[in-house]
Design a protein around this motif. Structure first.
Motif, PDB file in Angstrom:
ATOM      1  N   THR A 275       0.814  -1.217   0.000  1.00 57.79           N
ATOM      2  CA  THR A 275       0.000   0.000   0.000  1.00 57.79           C
ATOM      3  C   THR A 275       0.849   1.269   0.000  1.00 57.79           C
ATOM      4  N   GLU A 276       2.135   1.112  -0.101  1.00 59.38           N
ATOM      5  CA  GLU A 276       3.025   2.274  -0.007  1.00 59.38           C
ATOM      6  C   GLU A 276       2.992   3.091  -1.296  1.00 59.38           C
ATOM      7  N   ARG A 277       2.932   4.391  -1.123  1.00 62.80           N
ATOM      8  CA  ARG A 277       2.970   5.294  -2.276  1.00 62.80           C
ATOM      9  C   ARG A 277       4.418   5.646  -2.590  1.00 62.80           C
ATOM     10  N   VAL A 278       4.736   5.697  -3.862  1.00 61.10           N
ATOM     11  CA  VAL A 278       6.095   6.053  -4.280  1.00 61.10           C
ATOM     12  C   VAL A 278       6.138   7.445  -4.903  1.00 61.10           C
ATOM     13  N   ASP A 279       4.951   8.023  -5.164  1.00 61.61           N
ATOM     14  CA  ASP A 279       4.899   9.341  -5.795  1.00 61.61           C
ATOM     15  C   ASP A 279       4.645  10.424  -4.747  1.00 61.61           C
ATOM     16  N   THR A 280       5.236  10.291  -3.585  1.00 65.10           N
ATOM     17  CA  THR A 280       5.029  11.254  -2.514  1.00 65.10           C
ATOM     18  C   THR A 280       6.352  11.893  -2.140  1.00 65.10           C
ATOM     19  N   ARG A 281       6.261  12.957  -1.368  1.00 66.15           N
ATOM     20  CA  ARG A 281       7.448  13.652  -0.900  1.00 66.15           C
ATOM     21  C   ARG A 281       7.502  13.540   0.620  1.00 66.15           C
ATOM     22  N   VAL A 282       8.718  13.641   1.156  1.00 70.71           N
ATOM     23  CA  VAL A 282       8.900  13.407   2.588  1.00 70.71           C
ATOM     24  C   VAL A 282       9.776  14.492   3.194  1.00 70.71           C
ATOM     25  N   LEU A 283       9.515  14.750   4.471  1.00 76.32           N
ATOM     26  CA  LEU A 283      10.359  15.608   5.286  1.00 76.32           C
ATOM     27  C   LEU A 283      11.325  14.698   6.036  1.00 76.32           C
ATOM     28  N   GLN A 284      12.615  14.976   5.967  1.00 72.70           N
ATOM     29  CA  GLN A 284      13.610  14.110   6.574  1.00 72.70           C
ATOM     30  C   GLN A 284      14.102  14.696   7.891  1.00 72.70           C
ATOM     31  N   ALA A 285      13.920  13.931   8.955  1.00 74.52           N
ATOM     32  CA  ALA A 285      14.403  14.298  10.287  1.00 74.52           C
ATOM     33  C   ALA A 285      15.479  13.306  10.705  1.00 74.52           C
ATOM     34  N   LEU A 286      16.553  13.805  11.272  1.00 75.97           N
ATOM     35  CA  LEU A 286      17.656  12.948  11.679  1.00 75.97           C
ATOM     36  C   LEU A 286      17.722  12.900  13.201  1.00 75.97           C
ATOM     37  N   TYR A 287      17.638  11.666  13.714  1.00 74.10           N
ATOM     38  CA  TYR A 287      17.712  11.419  15.146  1.00 74.10           C
ATOM     39  C   TYR A 287      19.008  10.668  15.445  1.00 74.10           C
ATOM     40  N   SER A 288      19.532  10.904  16.627  1.00 75.80           N
ATOM     41  CA  SER A 288      20.773  10.265  17.029  1.00 75.80           C
ATOM     42  C   SER A 288      20.534   9.273  18.153  1.00 75.80           C
ATOM     43  N   PHE A 289      21.402   8.262  18.222  1.00 75.58           N
ATOM     44  CA  PHE A 289      21.405   7.307  19.327  1.00 75.58           C
ATOM     45  C   PHE A 289      22.808   6.721  19.430  1.00 75.58           C
ATOM     46  N   GLU A 290      23.113   6.198  20.599  1.00 76.28           N
ATOM     47  CA  GLU A 290      24.436   5.645  20.810  1.00 76.28           C
ATOM     48  C   GLU A 290      24.588   4.319  20.068  1.00 76.28           C
ATOM     49  N   ARG A 291      25.767   4.102  19.543  1.00 76.34           N
ATOM     50  CA  ARG A 291      26.010   2.898  18.751  1.00 76.34           C
ATOM     51  C   ARG A 291      25.871   1.633  19.584  1.00 76.34           C
ATOM     52  N   SER A 292      26.141   1.733  20.890  1.00 74.89           N
ATOM     53  CA  SER A 292      26.109   0.554  21.753  1.00 74.89           C
ATOM     54  C   SER A 292      24.691   0.133  22.115  1.00 74.89           C
ATOM     55  N   GLN A 293      23.682   0.939  21.795  1.00 75.51           N
ATOM     56  CA  GLN A 293      22.312   0.625  22.176  1.00 75.51           C
ATOM     57  C   GLN A 293      21.709  -0.504  21.353  1.00 75.51           C
ATOM     58  N   LEU A 294      22.052  -0.566  20.077  1.00 79.23           N
ATOM     59  CA  LEU A 294      21.432  -1.533  19.180  1.00 79.23           C
ATOM     60  C   LEU A 294      22.484  -2.201  18.303  1.00 79.23           C
ATOM     61  N   PRO A 295      22.301  -3.480  17.973  1.00 82.33           N
ATOM     62  CA  PRO A 295      23.220  -4.164  17.051  1.00 82.33           C
ATOM     63  C   PRO A 295      22.832  -3.871  15.599  1.00 82.33           C
ATOM     64  N   VAL A 296      23.068  -2.646  15.170  1.00 81.27           N
ATOM     65  CA  VAL A 296      22.663  -2.235  13.827  1.00 81.27           C
ATOM     66  C   VAL A 296      23.886  -1.921  12.979  1.00 81.27           C
ATOM     67  N   TYR A 297      23.655  -1.867  11.688  1.00 81.74           N
ATOM     68  CA  TYR A 297      24.698  -1.543  10.722  1.00 81.74           C
ATOM     69  C   TYR A 297      24.231  -0.373   9.860  1.00 81.74           C
ATOM     70  N   VAL A 298      25.194   0.327   9.323  1.00 83.10           N
ATOM     71  CA  VAL A 298      24.882   1.457   8.454  1.00 83.10           C
ATOM     72  C   VAL A 298      24.124   0.963   7.224  1.00 83.10           C
ATOM     73  N   GLY A 299      23.047   1.670   6.893  1.00 81.86           N
ATOM     74  CA  GLY A 299      22.219   1.286   5.752  1.00 81.86           C
ATOM     75  C   GLY A 299      21.037   0.424   6.133  1.00 81.86           C
TER      76      GLY A 299
END
Length: 318
Positions: A275-299
Motif C-alpha cells: 500500500t506504499e505510495r512512491v509518488d510522494t514527498r517526505v520531510l527528513q528528520a535525523l535522530y541520534s542514538f548511541e552505537r552501543s544501544q542496538l546491534p545495527v549496521y549502516v544502511g
C-alpha cells in the motif's frame, strides 16, 4: 454387459472428480505468517516513518581528483582512520619522472644566477675602473658608454636569471602538488565502510554512481526518518521518538533529535509495503542514538514512531 456399463461408470467418476476439484479449489488459502512480528507504536497518537541508519558524518563517498591506476590500498573495510591518513595511492611513476626533470631545471636556473652574478661583478669592476679615471682623455667616451651599457645589460640578465629560478620553483611546486594529489587521504576521522577499488584497477575522477570508497564517522549513529508530507504538519521537534530494529521488535532505542532538513524531497527509501505510495514527498528528520544501544549496521532500515498530538475536526489540539 461389461462394455454396456463402462461408459456410464466413467462419466459418473469424472463428474465426481470434477466436483471434488471445484470444491477443494474454493477453499480459502491460509495467510502465510510474518517472518517477524511488526513493531507496534508505544504512543496513543503517533507519526510512523521508515528510518535508515547512517553515520554521524553521513556516508562520505571518497573520490580522486586525478584519474589513474591504483598502486596501493592502505586500508581495509572496518579500519578506523584519522583525518589526513592515506587511503590509497595512485601510480606516480610518470609524475616522479617529471619531478626529476623539474629539479634539474631548477638547478640549471640557479646556476644561471651564479653565472649572471659573475658577469655582473666583472662588468661592475670594469665600469668602476672607468668611472674612477679623472682624466677623460685617458678613455674615450665610446668606451665609457660601452662599459655603462654592459653594466645595465648584465644587471637585467641577473634579474632574468632570478625570474627563471622563480619559474622553475613554481613548476616544481606544481609537480609536487600533483604528486601529493595522487595520495587520496581521509577527510575526517572515521571508519572505512566499503571499498570498491583494488590495486591495479583504474580509478576514475569525478562523480561516480559507485564510489571508490565509503567513509563515515561511527562514533554516533543517526537515523534518517522519512516523514510523509501529509503528516509533516503534525511533526513536533520536541516530541519523543522511538526506533525499533526491523526483524526483532525487542530491540529498540530512544531517539534524540539531531536536526531536521527543512527541504521536502521525493521519497527514495521504500519499505516494500503493497500500500506504499512512491509518488510522494517526505520531510527528513535525523535522530541520534548511541552505537552501543542496538546491534545495527549502516544502511539498515528501522521502524520509527514519533509521538504526535491529537487534533479535533476543526484543527485544534485535543
Amino acid at each position: 454387459m461389461q462394455s454396456k456399463y463402462t461408459l456410464p461408470i466413467l462419466a459418473v467418476a469424472g463428474f465426481l472428480f470434477a466436483s471434488y476439484t471445484v470444491v477443494s479449489s474454493n477453499k480459502p488459502i491460509p495467510v502465510a505468517p510474518a517472518v517477524a512480528a511488526p513493531a507496534s507504536a508505544p504512543f496513543k497518537s503517533f507519526i510512523a516513518g521508515a528510518g535508515i541508519v547512517e553515520p554521524k558524518s553521513q556516508n562520505i563517498a571518497i573520490g580522486t581528483p586525478l584519474a589513474g591506476i591504483v598502486k596501493t590500498l592502505s586500508v581495509k573495510v572496518g579500519d578506523k582512520v584519522k583525518a589526513g591518513a592515506p587511503l590509497f595511492y595512485l601510480d606516480d611513476r610518470d609524475t616522479r619522472a617529471e619531478l626529476a626533470v623539474k629539479l634539474a631545471d631548477l638547478a640549471k636556473a640557479q646556476a644561471g644566477i651564479n653565472e649572471a652574478k659573475a658577469s655582473l661583478a666583472d662588468t661592475q669592476s670594469l665600469s668602476d675602473l672607468a668611472e674612477a679615471i679623472t682624466d677623460r682623455r685617458a678613455i674615450s667616451s665610446e668606451e665609457l658608454l660601452k662599459r655603462r651599457n654592459a653594466l645595465h645589460i648584465n644587471t637585467a640578465k641577473l634579474d632574468s636569471a632570478k625570474a627563471l629560478v622563480q619559474q622553475a620553483e613554481a613548476a616544481l611546486a606544481t609537480t609536487k602538488t600533483t604528486l601529493a594529489r595522487l595520495v587520496v587521504q581521509a577527510p575526517v576521522n572515521g571508519e572505512v565502510l566499503q571499498i570498491n577499488i583494488r590495486p591495479g584497477e583504474f580509478a576514475q575522477a569525478g562523480a561516480l554512481n559507485t564510489p571508490l570508497l565509503v567513509l563515515g564517522n561511527m562514533d554516533q549513529l543517526h537515523v534518517r526518518v522519512d516523514i510523509d508530507e501529509n503528516d509533516a504538519w503534525r511533526f513536533d521537534k520536541t516530541s519523543k521518538a522511538v526506533a525499533y530494529l526491523r526483524g526483532n521488535r525487542n530491540f529498540k532505542a530512544d531517539l534524540m533529535l539531531a536536526y531536521v532538513e527543512p527541504y521536502v524531497v521525493p521519497k527514495k527509501s521504500l519499505t516494500g509495503d503493497s500500500t506504499e505510495r512512491v509518488d510522494t514527498r517526505v520531510l527528513q528528520a535525523l535522530y541520534s542514538f548511541e552505537r552501543s544501544q542496538l546491534p545495527v549496521y549502516v544502511g539498515q532500515q528501522m521502524d520509527v514512531f514519533i509521538e504526535a498530538q491529537d487534533y479535533s475536526g476543526d484543527g485544534s489540539p485535543l
